[in-house]
Design a protein around this motif. Structure first.
Motif, PDB file in Angstrom:
ATOM      1  N   CYS A   1      70.007  66.307 -52.406  1.00 29.41           N
ATOM      2  CA  CYS A   1      69.371  65.977 -51.138  1.00 29.41           C
ATOM      3  C   CYS A   1      68.231  64.986 -51.358  1.00 29.41           C
ATOM      4  CB  CYS A   1      68.821  67.255 -50.494  1.00 29.41           C
ATOM      5  SG  CYS A   1      67.947  66.981 -48.941  1.00 29.41           S
TER       6      CYS A   1
ATOM      7  N   ILE B   1      62.516  60.818 -46.569  1.00 29.36           N
ATOM      8  CA  ILE B   1      63.276  59.866 -45.764  1.00 29.36           C
ATOM      9  C   ILE B   1      62.440  59.402 -44.566  1.00 29.36           C
ATOM     10  CG2 ILE B   1      65.297  59.638 -44.265  1.00 29.36           C
ATOM     11  CD1 ILE B   1      66.079  59.701 -47.128  1.00 29.36           C
TER      12      ILE B   1
ATOM     13  N   LEU C   1      71.973  64.891 -39.665  1.00 31.70           N
ATOM     14  CA  LEU C   1      72.106  65.945 -40.667  1.00 31.70           C
ATOM     15  C   LEU C   1      73.145  66.952 -40.200  1.00 31.70           C
ATOM     16  CD1 LEU C   1      71.166  67.440 -43.226  1.00 31.70           C
ATOM     17  CD2 LEU C   1      69.345  68.486 -41.838  1.00 31.70           C
TER      18      LEU C   1
ATOM     19  N   LEU D   1      63.862  66.527 -46.806  1.00 28.31           N
ATOM     20  CA  LEU D   1      64.163  65.191 -46.309  1.00 28.31           C
ATOM     21  C   LEU D   1      62.923  64.483 -45.795  1.00 28.31           C
ATOM     22  CD1 LEU D   1      67.486  65.884 -44.397  1.00 28.31           C
ATOM     23  CD2 LEU D   1      67.230  64.281 -46.300  1.00 28.31           C
TER      24      LEU D   1
END
Length: 237
Positions: free
Chosen positions: A182, A186, A192, A236
């Motif tokens: 993962c 980001i 997702l 993320l």
């Protein structure tokens, strides 16, 4: 309830807000232990936030005098969460958790390992979904209500909705055994996709990858859906 979330219908033209539903009244009495004169954080659904003074609290209603509500809601996460429909109890908790984390676009998806009976659950009634979303907003001091879409067919989603979503999002499929870990930190828009208990079946993974999604994993541990979603969002973003 770290935020007293007001519906626009709670407001009047004189700068007061009145609430009468038992849940919020009980929370004011039993958790905040509020009394007339208490100043509390309030926000208007899909609007701004600020302070308000409680001027009346009875068994039937609470009345607030609103200050200038100028604080904005915290920023949303740049993510559209596509979640294979979990079992009802897990759905309730997951909706509250992801709303508190700032997810504003949620699609609940049917996949092979989703029990068809889950779609008959009272938890999918619009008023029940909104209840869980509001609890998440109150926890996180947010006012922007997420949008929840029910998608009861996997193939129609793949063929009719996913291509358009991928034009604006980077598609990431969370599935055990994928070669890529993962990503972290980001900033781009993410779609997702998280499977049900037991994961996506191989055909579903194949179709998701074919259309342009990337497979990723969270490591060797197999997590419950609500834990996996929280861990994915934290990593993320």
């Amino acid at each position: 309830m770290n935020l007293i979330l007001l519906h626009p219908s709670d407001l009047d033209q004189q700068g007061y807000a009145r609430i009468s539903d038992p849940r919020r009244l009980a929370h004011l009495r039993d958790i905040h232990r509020a009394t007339p004169g208490s100043r509390l954080t309030v926000g208007v659904q899909d609007g701004s936030m600020g302070k308000a003074q409680l001027i009346e609290l009875t068994r039937e209603q609470a009345v607030f005098a609103l200050d200038s509500l100028t604080d904005v809601a915290p920023p949303a996460l740049p993510v559209h969460l596509v979640l294979a429909l979990p079992r009802p109890r897990m759905l309730a908790r997951t909706l509250e958790h992801v709303t508190a984390l700032g997810v504003k676009e949620i699609t609940l998806l049917h996949t092979k390992r989703v029990e068809k009976s889950y779609w008959q659950s009272p938890e999918l009634l619009p008023e029940k979904i909104q209840q869980h979303l509001i609890l998440g907003l109150e926890q996180a001091r947010d006012t922007q209500l997420p949008n929840v879409i029910l998608s009861k067919g996997f193939r129609p989603f793949i063929e009719e909705q996913l291509p358009d979503l991928l034009r604006e999002h980077r598609g990431l499929v969370a599935h055990p055994g994928m070669p890529m870990a993962c990503p972290r930190g980001i900033s781009e828009k993410i779609l997702l996709l998280v499977g049900p208990e037991g994961g996506f079946i191989p055909w579903e993974v194949e179709k998701l990858l074919e259309v342009g999604c990337e497979g990723m994993h969270l490591g060797p541990r197999i997590l419950r859906v609500e834990t996996a979603v929280t861990a994915l969002l934290a990593r993320l973003f």
